[in-house]
Scaffold this active site. Structure first.
Site, short mmCIF file in Angstrom:
data_model
loop_
_atom_site.label_atom_id
_atom_site.label_comp_id
_atom_site.label_asym_id
_atom_site.label_seq_id
_atom_site.Cartn_x
_atom_site.Cartn_y
_atom_site.Cartn_z
N GLY A 11 -1.62 8.09 7.07
CA GLY A 11 -1.16 7.68 7.66
C GLY A 11 -0.10 8.90 8.20
N ARG A 72 -8.33 9.70 8.44
CA ARG A 72 -8.64 9.12 6.87
C ARG A 72 -9.80 9.12 6.86
NH1 ARG A 72 -4.56 4.96 8.07
NH2 ARG A 72 -2.56 4.95 6.46
N ASP A 103 -1.84 9.05 -1.90
CA ASP A 103 -2.85 9.83 -2.94
C ASP A 103 -4.20 9.93 -2.26
OD1 ASP A 103 -2.50 6.80 -2.15
OD2 ASP A 103 -3.07 6.65 -4.64
N THR A 126 4.33 9.78 3.18
CA THR A 126 3.95 8.25 3.67
C THR A 126 5.09 7.56 3.74
OG1 THR A 126 3.20 6.70 2.89
CG2 THR A 126 3.38 7.96 1.51
N ASP A 128 5.38 4.11 2.60
CA ASP A 128 5.41 3.80 1.96
C ASP A 128 6.70 3.87 0.65
OD1 ASP A 128 3.69 1.98 3.65
OD2 ASP A 128 1.91 2.85 2.59
N ASP A 130 5.25 5.09 -1.83
CA ASP A 130 4.26 4.25 -3.35
C ASP A 130 3.88 5.61 -4.24
OD1 ASP A 130 2.84 5.20 -1.01
OD2 ASP A 130 1.25 3.37 -1.15
O1 F6P Z 1 0.38 3.25 4.51
C1 F6P Z 1 0.73 3.84 5.87
C2 F6P Z 1 0.81 2.31 6.10
O2 F6P Z 1 1.67 2.44 7.07
C3 F6P Z 1 0.89 1.28 5.42
O3 F6P Z 1 2.25 0.70 5.29
C4 F6P Z 1 -0.04 0.61 6.67
O4 F6P Z 1 -0.27 -0.36 5.51
C5 F6P Z 1 -1.04 1.61 6.78
O5 F6P Z 1 -0.66 3.00 7.18
C6 F6P Z 1 -1.61 0.94 8.24
O6 F6P Z 1 -2.89 2.19 8.62
P1 F6P Z 1 -3.41 1.94 10.00
O7 F6P Z 1 -1.95 2.79 10.93
O8 F6P Z 1 -4.45 2.92 9.75
O9 F6P Z 1 -3.49 0.86 10.33
#
Ligand code: F6P
Length: 324
Positions: A11, A72, A103, A126, A128, A130
Site C-alpha cells: 500500500g 501487491r 512486511d 506503511t 499502519d 505495524d
Molecule cells: O496496509 C495499508 C492499508 O491501507 C491498510 O490499512 C488497509 O487495510 C489496506 O492497506 C487496504 O488495502 P487496499 O488499498 O489494497 O484496499
C-alpha cells in the site's frame, strides 16, 4: 556498488516520494546509478524501469503517493515469478536493492537476497505502523493527522446534533492509527484489535459519558474483533435506545495527501541511511527508528515478529480513560 534498484511496494504511504528522492540523490552523489522499477515487484518481472536522474525527483518531496507506482504482486510470491525478476535484474547489472514497503514486501526482498545473492535493505513504509523493529513507519504520522482532522470535523456536527459517532480507521490487524487517533482527537472510546471488545460495556460507558458531553466519538480500528464501524453500529443500536448513532468509514483518504514534515524528514533520513548501508557492504537489514535515532534490525526479525500497539497500548488506554 554501481547500480542500486529501488521499488515502492504494498500500500502506498505519504512520504514514499521523499524517500525515493533521498535514495536517488544519495546514489548520484556517490556515483551510483539509481534504477527505479515501476509498480513494485511487478515492474521487476515486467522489466519496467528507469535510470533515475535528479530531475526525476525534482519537486516531489511534498506529494503523497509514489512516483514509481506500487502493487501487491501474487506472481512474485512464486519461484517462477522471482526467476523472471532475477533474470531482468542480472541483465541490468543491478548489484544492490532497496525496498520501501511493509512486511510482505520485505519477504520478497529476503527471497531475492537468497536466490540472487544480492544485498538488500528494507525501509518501512506503511500507514499502519505495524512493523516490528521501528517506532514509526513512513506514512503513519500523515495518516494520523488526516484522521485527527477528520474527527475534528465530525465532532462539530456530532456536537450540534448531540449524536454519537463511530469512526472507522485503517490499520489492518493493528490498532496504532486508531489508538493514537483517538487520543489525539479527544475521542470518548477506542476499539482496537489488540484488545477484546465488549459492546455491552461500550454501550454503558457511552451512556454515562453522554450525560456530561454533547458529542461522543468512538474510533474503531478496521481490524477490531467486534467488526468494523457498521457492525458495531448494528450491535449498539438495540442497546442504546433513545440515543442517536451514526457511523463514518474514513477509508483511503487516510493513504493520501501531503506528507507531514515528520514523515518527509524520517523518510529522507532513512533513504540516505539505506544507501550508506549498501555501500558499506551490509545486507538483509531493515532500517528503523527508535526515538530520534536510526538503527537497523535483521529483515528476518522484522518479518518474523509482529508489531502490536502493545506496550504503548495499555498506557494509552489508561490515558484515554483519564482524559475523556
Ligand atoms: O496496509 C495499508 C492499508 O491501507 C491498510 O490499512 C488497509 O487495510 C489496506 O492497506 C487496504 O488495502 P487496499 O488499498 O489494497 O484496499
Amino acid at each position: 556498488m554501481k547500480r542500486i534498484a529501488l521499488i515502492t511496494s504494498g500500500g502506498d504511504a505519504p512520504g514514499m516520494n521523499a524517500c525515493i528522492r533521498a535514495i536517488v540523490k544519495t546514489c548520484l552523489s556517490k556515483g551510483i546509478t539509481p534504477v527505479g522499477y515501476y509498480n513494485g515487484y511487478q515492474g521487476m518481472m515486467d522489466n519496467e524501469f528507469k535510470e533515475m536522474s535528479s530531475s526525476d525527483v525534482k519537486n516531489i518531496i511534498q506529494y503523497g503517493g509514489t512516483i514509481l507506482g506500487t502493487a501487491r504482486s501474487t506472481e512474485f510470491r512464486t519461484k517462477e515469478g522471482r526467476a523472471k525478476a532475477i533474470h531482468n535484474l542480472r541483465a541490468n547489472n543491478i548489484d544492490g536493492f532497496i525496498c520501501i514497503g511493509g512486511d510482505g514486501s520485505f519477504k520478497g526482498a529476503q527471497a531475492l537476497s537468497e536466490e540472487m545473492s544480492i544485498p538488500v535493505i528494507g525501509i518501512p513504509g506503511t500507514i499502519d505502523n505495524d512493523m516490528y523493529g521501528t517506532d514509526r513507519t513512513i506514512g503513519f504520522d500523515t495518516a494520523l493527522n488526516t484522521v485527527v482532522e477528520a474527527v475534528d470535523k465530525i465532532k462539530d456536527t456530532a456536537g450540534s446534533h448531540r449524536r454519537i459517532f463511530l469512526v472507522e480507521v485503517m490499520g489492518r490487524d493493528a490498532g496504532f492509527i486508531a489508538l493514537d487517533g483517538a487520543l489525539s482527537s479527544g475521542a470518548a472510546s477506542v476499539l482496537i484489535p489488540e484488545e477484546r471488545s465488549n459492546i455491552d460495556l461500550l454501550a454503558e460507558d457511552l451512556k454515562s459519558q453522554s450525560k456530561r458531553k454533547g458529542n461522543l466519538i468512538v474510533v474503531v480500528a478496521e481490524g477490531d474483533d467486534a467488526g468494523g464501524a457498521a457492525d458495531i453500529y448494528n450491535k449498539l443500536l438495540p442497546l442504546m435506545e433513545g440515543y442517536e448513532l451514526r457511523y463514518t468509514i474514513l477509508g483511503h483518504i487516510q493513504r493520501g495527501g501531503r506528507p507531514s514534515a515528520f514523515d518527509r524528514l524520517m523518510a529522507t533520513r532513512m533513504g540516505v541511511f539505506a544507501v550508506e548501508l549498501l555501500e558499506k557492504g551490509e545486507s538483509d537489514l531493515m532500517v528503523g527508528v527508535k526515538g530520534d535515532d536510526l538503527h537497523t534490525i535483521s529483515l528476518q526479525d522484522a518479518v518474523n515478529n509482529t508489531a502490536h500497539a502493545e506496550v504503548s497500548k495499555l498506557n494509552a488506554i489508561k490515558l484515554l480513560k483519564t482524559v475523556t
